[in-house]
Motif scaffolding. Sequence first.
Motif, short mmCIF file in Angstrom:
data_model
loop_
_atom_site.label_atom_id
_atom_site.label_comp_id
_atom_site.label_asym_id
_atom_site.label_seq_id
_atom_site.Cartn_x
_atom_site.Cartn_y
_atom_site.Cartn_z
N UNK A 172 10.22 -47.49 -5.02
CA UNK A 172 9.43 -47.06 -3.85
C UNK A 172 8.04 -46.61 -4.25
N UNK A 173 7.92 -46.06 -5.46
CA UNK A 173 6.62 -45.56 -5.92
C UNK A 173 5.63 -46.68 -6.22
N UNK A 174 6.14 -47.91 -6.39
CA UNK A 174 5.26 -49.05 -6.67
C UNK A 174 5.37 -50.11 -5.59
N UNK A 175 5.92 -49.74 -4.42
CA UNK A 175 6.20 -50.73 -3.38
C UNK A 175 4.95 -51.29 -2.72
N UNK A 176 3.80 -50.65 -2.90
CA UNK A 176 2.56 -51.20 -2.34
C UNK A 176 2.00 -52.31 -3.22
N UNK A 177 2.53 -52.47 -4.42
CA UNK A 177 2.05 -53.49 -5.35
C UNK A 177 2.67 -54.84 -5.01
N UNK A 178 2.30 -55.85 -5.79
CA UNK A 178 2.78 -57.21 -5.58
C UNK A 178 4.30 -57.26 -5.75
N UNK A 179 5.01 -57.56 -4.66
CA UNK A 179 6.47 -57.56 -4.70
C UNK A 179 7.01 -58.62 -5.65
N UNK A 180 6.35 -59.76 -5.74
CA UNK A 180 6.80 -60.81 -6.65
C UNK A 180 6.69 -60.37 -8.10
N UNK A 181 5.61 -59.65 -8.42
CA UNK A 181 5.47 -59.17 -9.80
C UNK A 181 6.53 -58.13 -10.11
N UNK A 182 6.76 -57.19 -9.19
CA UNK A 182 7.76 -56.15 -9.42
C UNK A 182 9.14 -56.77 -9.64
N UNK A 183 9.51 -57.72 -8.76
CA UNK A 183 10.83 -58.36 -8.88
C UNK A 183 10.92 -59.22 -10.13
N UNK A 184 9.85 -59.97 -10.41
CA UNK A 184 9.87 -60.84 -11.59
C UNK A 184 9.92 -60.05 -12.89
N UNK A 185 9.15 -58.97 -12.97
CA UNK A 185 9.15 -58.15 -14.18
C UNK A 185 10.51 -57.51 -14.40
N UNK A 186 11.10 -57.01 -13.33
CA UNK A 186 12.42 -56.38 -13.45
C UNK A 186 13.46 -57.40 -13.92
#
Length: 347
Positions: A172-186
């Motif tokens: 939630x703390x990074x939810x304003x960032x690029x969702x594809x990057x967050x999901x891909x990095x994870x």
Amino acid sequence: MNNIYVIHALLAAALFGASTPFAKLLVGEMSPWLLAGLLYLGSGLGQAAVRVLRDRGWAPSGLAKGEWPWLLGAIFFGGVLGPLALMFGLTRTSGATASLLLNLEAVLTAVIAWVIFKENADRRIVLGMLAIVAGGAVLSWSGGDAETNDWFGPLAIVVACLCWAIDNNLTRRVSASDALFVAGAKGAVAGTANVGLAFVLGANLPAGQILFGTLVVGLLGYGISLVLFVLALRGLGAARTGAYFSTAPFIGAAVSLVVLGESTSAAFWIAAALMAWGVWLHLTEHHEHEHVHEPMEHSHRHVHDAHHQHAHTFAWTGDEPHEHWHRHEATVHKHPHFPDIHHRHSH
């Protein structure tokens, strides 16, 4: 309230819920560590490919320096520990029971959001969470699991839920960032770590057809689902996104009953009724009051709605939605809202 975020959460729930019974089928084909790793690796590789195609090349993450610890913590709890606990639990628990126990993720997500991150908790949301807890208790104490009749499997799934609850609040703390990057990095980091651990423990890759199927399940159930979940976090906050996401176990249980042909007990249907009531309370919640927006600056994809009446420091063509760094001035108003990235205020 913007219904698109609710749709994102429900679609994320549908994809993840349907993936659990298929992961149950795959448990017998490889070690839990390797399966967890391949599911997340399929997610990471798929999201990276989509992002490269979207941006016509590799683009910077867009994360601020202070956001990286939140993302790395989310990867550790949600991408490494959570899947391992779930895969172990699936070896000792039926797919239908495991699917319903996953409802506890929403409860734990909300508790962490309320207690640690001070997110608002309305009476209706609290009552719904208690109903879901009661349903999980019925499943755990009934002693009627069709496969093992022990508590190690359900306990492992509860641990997985706790890990994902921590993950949800950190993401939630990074939810304003690029969702594809967050999901891909994870997916990429968690997948690589778990596959590497599996190889150290002596695991071998499965046959090509099973390998491909595992990667596809990971892309849909962990990758695309996670992107939608991050978008929902952006608009709903952690507790309410978790509440909508708690529809996932019902989808998983339905798939288990139809595809796997699993049998159920009276306790299963009692638990399902309690959890369904809890989810209904969440879905029918209404939150509105006069509130203050403190001045803030950030960057995310937006349109010029009531919360985005700002000037541009560049030549703007009028296209919406668009993304750039912008400032919110102090505002006082009243309207229905969730604790999204613009409504993280006290009550």
